[in-house]
Design a protein around this motif. Structure first.
Motif, PDB file in Angstrom:
ATOM      1  N   ALA A 191      38.625  37.289  36.663  1.00 28.78           N
ATOM      2  CA  ALA A 191      39.022  35.795  37.452  1.00 28.78           C
ATOM      3  C   ALA A 191      38.561  34.720  36.786  1.00 28.78           C
ATOM      4  O   ALA A 191      37.356  34.579  36.263  1.00 28.78           O
ATOM      5  CB  ALA A 191      38.559  35.927  38.857  1.00 28.78           C
ATOM      6  N   GLY A 192      39.204  33.585  36.739  1.00 27.60           N
ATOM      7  CA  GLY A 192      38.884  32.568  35.932  1.00 27.60           C
ATOM      8  C   GLY A 192      38.525  32.262  34.567  1.00 27.60           C
ATOM      9  O   GLY A 192      38.270  31.315  33.862  1.00 27.60           O
ATOM     10  N   SER A 193      39.191  33.408  33.868  1.00 24.69           N
ATOM     11  CA  SER A 193      38.835  33.512  32.305  1.00 24.69           C
ATOM     12  C   SER A 193      40.110  32.371  31.688  1.00 24.69           C
ATOM     13  O   SER A 193      39.997  32.560  30.582  1.00 24.69           O
ATOM     14  CB  SER A 193      39.211  34.951  31.756  1.00 24.69           C
ATOM     15  N   GLY A 194      40.847  31.886  32.558  1.00 28.11           N
ATOM     16  CA  GLY A 194      42.006  31.071  32.019  1.00 28.11           C
ATOM     17  C   GLY A 194      43.123  31.733  31.572  1.00 28.11           C
ATOM     18  O   GLY A 194      44.009  31.004  31.017  1.00 28.11           O
ATOM     19  N   LYS A 195      43.555  32.980  32.105  1.00 28.51           N
ATOM     20  CA  LYS A 195      44.697  33.505  31.842  1.00 28.51           C
ATOM     21  C   LYS A 195      45.891  32.868  32.241  1.00 28.51           C
ATOM     22  O   LYS A 195      46.704  32.828  31.594  1.00 28.51           O
ATOM     23  CB  LYS A 195      44.800  34.831  32.484  1.00 28.51           C
ATOM     24  N   LEU A 211      55.094  36.203  34.012  1.00 22.72           N
ATOM     25  CA  LEU A 211      54.646  36.918  35.063  1.00 22.72           C
ATOM     26  C   LEU A 211      53.533  36.727  35.591  1.00 22.72           C
ATOM     27  O   LEU A 211      52.409  36.910  34.753  1.00 22.72           O
ATOM     28  CB  LEU A 211      55.245  38.436  34.888  1.00 22.72           C
ATOM     29  N   ASP A 212      53.317  36.215  36.566  1.00 18.00           N
ATOM     30  CA  ASP A 212      51.665  35.785  37.267  1.00 18.00           C
ATOM     31  C   ASP A 212      51.572  36.809  38.316  1.00 18.00           C
ATOM     32  O   ASP A 212      51.764  36.750  39.455  1.00 18.00           O
ATOM     33  CB  ASP A 212      51.794  34.575  37.775  1.00 18.00           C
ATOM     34  N   SER A 213      51.183  37.956  37.742  1.00 15.04           N
ATOM     35  CA  SER A 213      50.998  39.330  38.490  1.00 15.04           C
ATOM     36  C   SER A 213      50.003  39.289  39.551  1.00 15.04           C
ATOM     37  O   SER A 213      50.230  39.480  40.751  1.00 15.04           O
ATOM     38  CB  SER A 213      50.870  40.665  37.710  1.00 15.04           C
ATOM     39  N   GLY A 214      49.110  38.060  39.509  1.00  8.28           N
ATOM     40  CA  GLY A 214      47.873  38.026  40.466  1.00  8.28           C
ATOM     41  C   GLY A 214      48.718  37.418  41.824  1.00  8.28           C
ATOM     42  O   GLY A 214      48.262  37.636  42.977  1.00  8.28           O
TER      43      GLY A 214
END
Ligand code: DC
Length: 229
Positions: free
Chosen positions: A16-20, A36-39
């Protein structure tokens, strides 16, 4: 099951928050590929469950039904983002809250939810290519992807980035609380039995602590060019 449809896929995983999300959007926009934003799918399952009063339990079978029947529409909007509609309701902002992210992390420990979302995620593959971001894109969902990236950064840096992102969206948060949330989320995402957060063996690991968004984007694009020309 073979994940590949012969369509180029770039996977971008990380905590989380790594900038993906930001990097995936930039890379997809530069390449003109789908995203695709799988989150967001896990966030939507959590949101739908909460709305229906369903417990976010790792063994709860009703969560898998929610995941299977998720009535969601993603509409691309300005600057590479997407508007998200759940059961006819605009939830674009609601899915972005920290509360929803933490709820998603709980839902994501449910094995039946993960398998219910598998095909839905693979169906995002479309020519000319797909940039997929999440936790298990390179390990489980698209194991055949030719470009796999894993982004890391220290919890403090990630919490600071999250704080800025939330501020920009007019959402209140405090730094120590965000560091605690991020560490709890890391522990849950990395420690779960199914599809834990780990870099794929063939992933390129990029530590983003001291890199700008442009620098990380360019590293990913260089890798894509070296594979796809
Ligand atoms: O990337 P994100 O913060 O929107 O993801 C929210 C949560 O969803 C994350 O803490 C864990 C879960 N998730 C997952 O388990 N697998 C994915 N591919 C994406 C997200």
């Amino acid at each position: 099951m073979n994940s590949s449809k012969g369509i180029p896929v770039v996977t971008i995983d990380g905590p989380a928050g790594s900038g993906k999300g930001t990097i995936a959007q930039r890379v997809a926009r530069k390449l003109g590929w789908k995203i695709l934003d799988s989150g967001a799918l896990y966030r939507l399952v959590a949101l739908a469950a909460q709305r229906q009063g369903v417990e976010l339990d790792s063994n709860n079978k009703s969560l898998a039904d929610i995941a299977k029947n998720l009535d969601v529409i993603f509409t691309p909007c300005h600057e590479g983002g997407v508007d998200i509609c759940l059961e006819g309701d605009d939830v674009t902002r609601a899915v972005r809250t920290e509360e929803c992210g933490n709820a998603a992390s709980k839902v994501a420990t449910n094995e039946a939810v993960r398998s219910a979302l598998l095909e839905r995620q693979r169906n995002f593959q479309e020519y000319p290519g797909l940039v997929a971001d999440g936790r298990d894109m390179g390990t489980v969902v698209f194991p055949d992807a030719k470009v796999k990236i894993y982004l890391t950064a220290s919890p403090e840096i990630r919490a600071k980035r999250r704080l800025n992102q939330l501020k920009e969206q007019g959402i209140n948060a405090n730094l120590p609380g965000l560091v605690r949330d991020i560490e709890a989320r890391d522990a849950r995402d990395s420690g779960r039995k199914v599809a834990p957060l780990v870099p794929a063996d063939d992933a390129i690991i990029i530590d983003t602590d001291n890199l700008s968004i442009d620098e990380v984007t360019n590293k990913v694009l260089d890798r894509v060019k070296s594979v796809y020309g």
